[in-house]
Design a protein around this motif. Structure first.
Motif, PDB file in Angstrom:
ATOM      1  N   ILE A 210       0.873  -1.176   0.000  1.00 45.32           N
ATOM      2  CA  ILE A 210       0.000   0.000   0.000  1.00 45.32           C
ATOM      3  C   ILE A 210       0.904   1.219   0.000  1.00 45.32           C
ATOM      4  O   ILE A 210       1.692   1.416   0.933  1.00 45.32           O
ATOM      5  N   LEU A 211       0.822   2.021  -1.050  1.00 44.96           N
ATOM      6  CA  LEU A 211       1.641   3.230  -1.175  1.00 44.96           C
ATOM      7  C   LEU A 211       0.737   4.438  -0.973  1.00 44.96           C
ATOM      8  O   LEU A 211      -0.174   4.684  -1.759  1.00 44.96           O
ATOM      9  N   ILE A 212       0.997   5.197   0.096  1.00 47.64           N
ATOM     10  CA  ILE A 212       0.167   6.341   0.460  1.00 47.64           C
ATOM     11  C   ILE A 212       0.886   7.626   0.085  1.00 47.64           C
ATOM     12  O   ILE A 212       2.069   7.793   0.379  1.00 47.64           O
ATOM     13  N   SER A 213       0.172   8.536  -0.585  1.00 47.01           N
ATOM     14  CA  SER A 213       0.788   9.792  -0.995  1.00 47.01           C
ATOM     15  C   SER A 213      -0.282  10.843  -1.281  1.00 47.01           C
ATOM     16  O   SER A 213      -1.407  10.511  -1.653  1.00 47.01           O
ATOM     17  N   HIS A 214       0.088  12.111  -1.082  1.00 49.38           N
ATOM     18  CA  HIS A 214      -0.778  13.207  -1.508  1.00 49.38           C
ATOM     19  C   HIS A 214      -0.463  13.598  -2.952  1.00 49.38           C
ATOM     20  O   HIS A 214      -1.175  14.406  -3.546  1.00 49.38           O
ATOM     21  N   ASP A 215       0.598  13.026  -3.505  1.00 45.70           N
ATOM     22  CA  ASP A 215       1.080  13.354  -4.846  1.00 45.70           C
ATOM     23  C   ASP A 215       0.634  12.269  -5.825  1.00 45.70           C
ATOM     24  O   ASP A 215       1.110  11.139  -5.779  1.00 45.70           O
ATOM     25  N   LEU A 216      -0.277  12.602  -6.720  1.00 48.87           N
ATOM     26  CA  LEU A 216      -0.809  11.608  -7.653  1.00 48.87           C
ATOM     27  C   LEU A 216       0.261  11.060  -8.578  1.00 48.87           C
ATOM     28  O   LEU A 216       0.205   9.896  -8.985  1.00 48.87           O
ATOM     29  N   ALA A 217       1.257  11.896  -8.928  1.00 47.89           N
ATOM     30  CA  ALA A 217       2.312  11.436  -9.825  1.00 47.89           C
ATOM     31  C   ALA A 217       3.131  10.314  -9.201  1.00 47.89           C
ATOM     32  O   ALA A 217       3.682   9.479  -9.913  1.00 47.89           O
ATOM     33  N   VAL A 218       3.184  10.281  -7.865  1.00 45.31           N
ATOM     34  CA  VAL A 218       3.946   9.241  -7.177  1.00 45.31           C
ATOM     35  C   VAL A 218       3.353   7.862  -7.432  1.00 45.31           C
ATOM     36  O   VAL A 218       4.061   6.885  -7.668  1.00 45.31           O
ATOM     37  N   VAL A 219       2.033   7.757  -7.388  1.00 45.87           N
ATOM     38  CA  VAL A 219       1.382   6.452  -7.534  1.00 45.87           C
ATOM     39  C   VAL A 219       1.039   6.118  -8.981  1.00 45.87           C
ATOM     40  O   VAL A 219       0.716   4.974  -9.295  1.00 45.87           O
ATOM     41  N   ALA A 220       1.128   7.105  -9.868  1.00 47.91           N
ATOM     42  CA  ALA A 220       0.661   6.905 -11.247  1.00 47.91           C
ATOM     43  C   ALA A 220       1.338   5.742 -11.942  1.00 47.91           C
ATOM     44  O   ALA A 220       0.694   4.940 -12.595  1.00 47.91           O
ATOM     45  N   GLY A 221       2.645   5.623 -11.820  1.00 48.07           N
ATOM     46  CA  GLY A 221       3.350   4.565 -12.537  1.00 48.07           C
ATOM     47  C   GLY A 221       3.862   3.457 -11.653  1.00 48.07           C
ATOM     48  O   GLY A 221       4.635   2.617 -12.106  1.00 48.07           O
ATOM     49  N   ARG A 222       3.419   3.443 -10.374  1.00 48.46           N
ATOM     50  CA  ARG A 222       4.000   2.482  -9.439  1.00 48.46           C
ATOM     51  C   ARG A 222       2.962   1.631  -8.723  1.00 48.46           C
ATOM     52  O   ARG A 222       3.285   0.915  -7.786  1.00 48.46           O
ATOM     53  N   THR A 223       1.699   1.732  -9.105  1.00 46.48           N
ATOM     54  CA  THR A 223       0.654   0.945  -8.469  1.00 46.48           C
ATOM     55  C   THR A 223      -0.257   0.311  -9.514  1.00 46.48           C
ATOM     56  O   THR A 223      -0.362   0.791 -10.643  1.00 46.48           O
ATOM     57  N   ASP A 224      -0.917  -0.769  -9.101  1.00 43.11           N
ATOM     58  CA  ASP A 224      -1.875  -1.454  -9.975  1.00 43.11           C
ATOM     59  C   ASP A 224      -3.281  -0.884  -9.807  1.00 43.11           C
ATOM     60  O   ASP A 224      -4.035  -0.783 -10.771  1.00 43.11           O
ATOM     61  N   ARG A 225      -3.618  -0.546  -8.565  1.00 37.88           N
ATOM     62  CA  ARG A 225      -4.925   0.031  -8.264  1.00 37.88           C
ATOM     63  C   ARG A 225      -4.727   1.272  -7.402  1.00 37.88           C
ATOM     64  O   ARG A 225      -3.693   1.436  -6.755  1.00 37.88           O
ATOM     65  N   VAL A 226      -5.732   2.141  -7.397  1.00 41.67           N
ATOM     66  CA  VAL A 226      -5.639   3.355  -6.595  1.00 41.67           C
ATOM     67  C   VAL A 226      -6.994   3.636  -5.958  1.00 41.67           C
ATOM     68  O   VAL A 226      -8.044   3.399  -6.551  1.00 41.67           O
ATOM     69  N   SER A 227      -6.918   4.117  -4.705  1.00 45.35           N
ATOM     70  CA  SER A 227      -8.115   4.549  -3.980  1.00 45.35           C
ATOM     71  C   SER A 227      -7.949   6.023  -3.654  1.00 45.35           C
ATOM     72  O   SER A 227      -6.928   6.420  -3.086  1.00 45.35           O
ATOM     73  N   VAL A 228      -8.937   6.828  -4.003  1.00 48.74           N
ATOM     74  CA  VAL A 228      -8.892   8.266  -3.745  1.00 48.74           C
ATOM     75  C   VAL A 228      -9.730   8.549  -2.499  1.00 48.74           C
ATOM     76  O   VAL A 228     -10.914   8.199  -2.445  1.00 48.74           O
ATOM     77  N   MET A 229      -9.102   9.167  -1.494  1.00 49.43           N
ATOM     78  CA  MET A 229      -9.799   9.471  -0.236  1.00 49.43           C
ATOM     79  C   MET A 229     -10.113  10.948  -0.136  1.00 49.43           C
ATOM     80  O   MET A 229      -9.330  11.801  -0.561  1.00 49.43           O
ATOM     81  N   TYR A 230     -11.267  11.230   0.469  1.00 50.21           N
ATOM     82  CA  TYR A 230     -11.624  12.619   0.742  1.00 50.21           C
ATOM     83  C   TYR A 230     -12.422  12.659   2.038  1.00 50.21           C
ATOM     84  O   TYR A 230     -13.428  11.958   2.187  1.00 50.21           O
ATOM     85  N   ALA A 231     -11.964  13.467   2.990  1.00 55.43           N
ATOM     86  CA  ALA A 231     -12.666  13.682   4.260  1.00 55.43           C
ATOM     87  C   ALA A 231     -13.038  12.365   4.941  1.00 55.43           C
ATOM     88  O   ALA A 231     -14.161  12.189   5.421  1.00 55.43           O
ATOM     89  N   GLY A 232     -12.091  11.428   4.956  1.00 55.05           N
ATOM     90  CA  GLY A 232     -12.288  10.183   5.679  1.00 55.05           C
ATOM     91  C   GLY A 232     -12.989   9.084   4.937  1.00 55.05           C
ATOM     92  O   GLY A 232     -13.130   7.972   5.454  1.00 55.05           O
ATOM     93  N   ARG A 233     -13.437   9.342   3.709  1.00 56.77           N
ATOM     94  CA  ARG A 233     -14.163   8.329   2.949  1.00 56.77           C
ATOM     95  C   ARG A 233     -13.516   8.114   1.588  1.00 56.77           C
ATOM     96  O   ARG A 233     -12.769   8.963   1.096  1.00 56.77           O
ATOM     97  N   LEU A 234     -13.826   6.990   0.970  1.00 51.32           N
ATOM     98  CA  LEU A 234     -13.327   6.726  -0.373  1.00 51.32           C
ATOM     99  C   LEU A 234     -14.217   7.426  -1.393  1.00 51.32           C
ATOM    100  O   LEU A 234     -15.444   7.291  -1.365  1.00 51.32           O
TER     101      LEU A 234
END
Length: 334
Positions: A210-234
Motif C-alpha cells: 500500500i503506497l500512500i501519498s498526496h502526490d498523484l504522480a507518485v502512484v501513477a506509474g508504481r501501483t496497480d490500483r488506486v483509492s482516492v480518499m476525501y474527508a475520511g471516505r473513499l
C-alpha cells in the motif's frame, strides 16, 4: 500477477476524541488488497490516509476507537490479543513511516534496529541476523553496509535513513508492506530512487504493498490500483490507469487538473481546488465534496453517495459521475 486477497477492510471507521469533539478521521471505508498487488491511496493532506494506515497497524492513540472488520489472511485483526497482534506487526505486515529521522531510535545503532525483528520473529542467531542485515542493506542500495551497521541514524543522510527503514520493514519477509508518504522531506532525485526501490522490491518479492501519498504522480506509474480518499471516505477506486485516464468523481478530476505537468503554459497560474477540507468534527450532510464542487446538484447537498460501479472494477461515490470524455491524464513525474 495478483492472487487471493491478503487484506480485506470492511466498513472500517476510526474516530478520535478531542476537546473540540470527535474527529471522524476514517469513516466506513472498505477496500481489498490482493496478493502481489501494489495499491495506492491518494488525497489531500488531512483526508484520512495516514489514519487509515495506522488503523490497519493498530497504531492509533489511546483516545481513539476502531470499528468494522480488518481481515488479514482470514484472521480478524480487531479481535486478536495484543500478543497475537505483535506476532503479525513487523513480521507479516510491516510499515515504512513518513519521517525516518523520527521513526528510527536515535541512540541505538543501525545493526541492532535492523536485526531485532529478525531475531524475535525468525529466531535467527546474532551472526545469522547480522549477515542478513548486510544483505538487506545491499539490496536497498546502502553503500558500505559494514560501516553503516555501526552508525547511529544521525550519521546518515535522510535518503540513507529511509533506505534503512525499508530494510527494517523487509527484514522478516512481510506479505504486506505499508509505505506512508515514504519520501517526505527528501529531495526530488532521492524521492524517485526510494519510490523506484519500493516498486522493485515489491515486484521481486511478489509482495503486496500500500503506497500512500498526496502526490498523484507518485502512484501513477508504481501501483496497480488506486483509492482516492476525501474527508475520511473513499471517493473513487479502480485500476490506476482507469482512474487517471478516465476519472469519474469530480474530486479525482480536480486533483488531476491541479497536478503540474511539464507542458503547463509558462507564467500561467496553476489550477487549485477552491475551499478546504471540511471540519472532521462537523462533517457536512450529503456529499462531503459538494461545498467545493463546481458541478454539485441540490441532491448532492442532502444525500451522501455510496461507492457504485461506473465501469469494470471501477467505482465512484458520486451521484452524478462524470463521463469518460471529461478525463484528464497525468503521467508519473517522479
Amino acid at each position: 500477477m495478483t492472487g487471493a486477497p491478503v487484506l480485506e477492510v470492511r466498513n472500517l471507521s476510526a474516530h478520535i476524541a478531542t476537546a473540540r469533539g470527535t474527529v471522524h478521521a476514517v469513516d466506513d471505508v472498505s477496500l481489498t488488497i490482493d496478493g502481489g498487488e501494489a495499491s495506492g491511496i491518494v488525497g489531500e493532506s488531512g483526508s484520512g490516509k495516514s489514519v487509515l494506515a495506522k488503523s490497519i497497524m493498530g497504531l492509533l492513540p489511546p483516545n481513539s476507537a476502531r470499528s468494522g472488520e480488518l481481515t488479514f489472511r482470514g484472521r480478524d485483526l480487531l479481535s486478536l490479543s495484543k500478543k497475537d497482534q505483535l506476532e503479525i506487526w513487523g513480521n507479516q505486515i510491516a510499515m515504512v513511516f513518513q519521517d525516518p529521522g523520527r521513526s528510527l531510535n536515535p541512540v541505538v545503532r543501525v545493526e541492532r534496529q535492523l536485526t531485532e525483528g529478525m531475531r524475535r520473529h525468525l529466531g535467527l542467531g546474532r551472526s545469522e541476523a547480522r549477515a542478513r542485515a548486510l544483505t538487506l542493506l545491499q539490496e536497498v542500495g546502502v553503500p558500505d553496509p559494514e560501516r553503516r551497521l555501526r552508525n547511529y541514524p544521525h550519521e546518515m543522510s535522510g535518503g540513507m535513513r529511509q533506505r534503512v527503514m525499508i530494510a527494517i520493514a523487509l527484514a522478516c519477509e512481510p506479505e504486506l508492506l505499508i509505505a506512508d508518504e515514504p519520501t517526505t522531506a527528501l529531495d526530488v532525485t532521492i524521492q524517485r530512487q526510494i519510490l523506484d526501490l519500493l516498486r522493485r522490491v515489491q515486484r521481486e518479492r511478489n509482495m503486496s504493498m500500500i503506497l500512500i501519498s498526496h502526490d498523484l504522480a507518485v502512484v501513477a506509474g508504481r501501483t496497480d490500483r488506486v483509492s482516492v480518499m476525501y474527508a475520511g471516505r473513499l471517493a473513487e477506486v479502480g485500476a490506476t490507469h482507469d482512474v487517471f485516464d478516465a476519472p469519474r468523481h469530480r474530486y479525482t478530476q480536480a486533483l488531476l487538473a491541479a497536478t503540474p505537468t511539464i507542458d503547463h503554459p509558462r507564467h500561467s497560474p496553476l489550477r487549485v481546488i477552491p475551499g478546504a477540507l471540511p471540519d472532521p468534527t462537523a462533517l457536512p450532510t450529503g456529499c462531503r465534496f459538494a461545498p467545493r464542487c463546481d458541478h454539485a446538484h441540490d441532491d448532492c447537498r442532502t444525500t451522501g453517495p455510496e461507492l457504485a460501479d461506473v465501469g469494470t472494477g471501477h467505482t465512484a461515490a458520486c451521484l452524478h459521475p462524470i463521463g469518460e470524455t471529461a478525463a484528464t491524464t497525468v503521467t508519473s513525474g517522479r
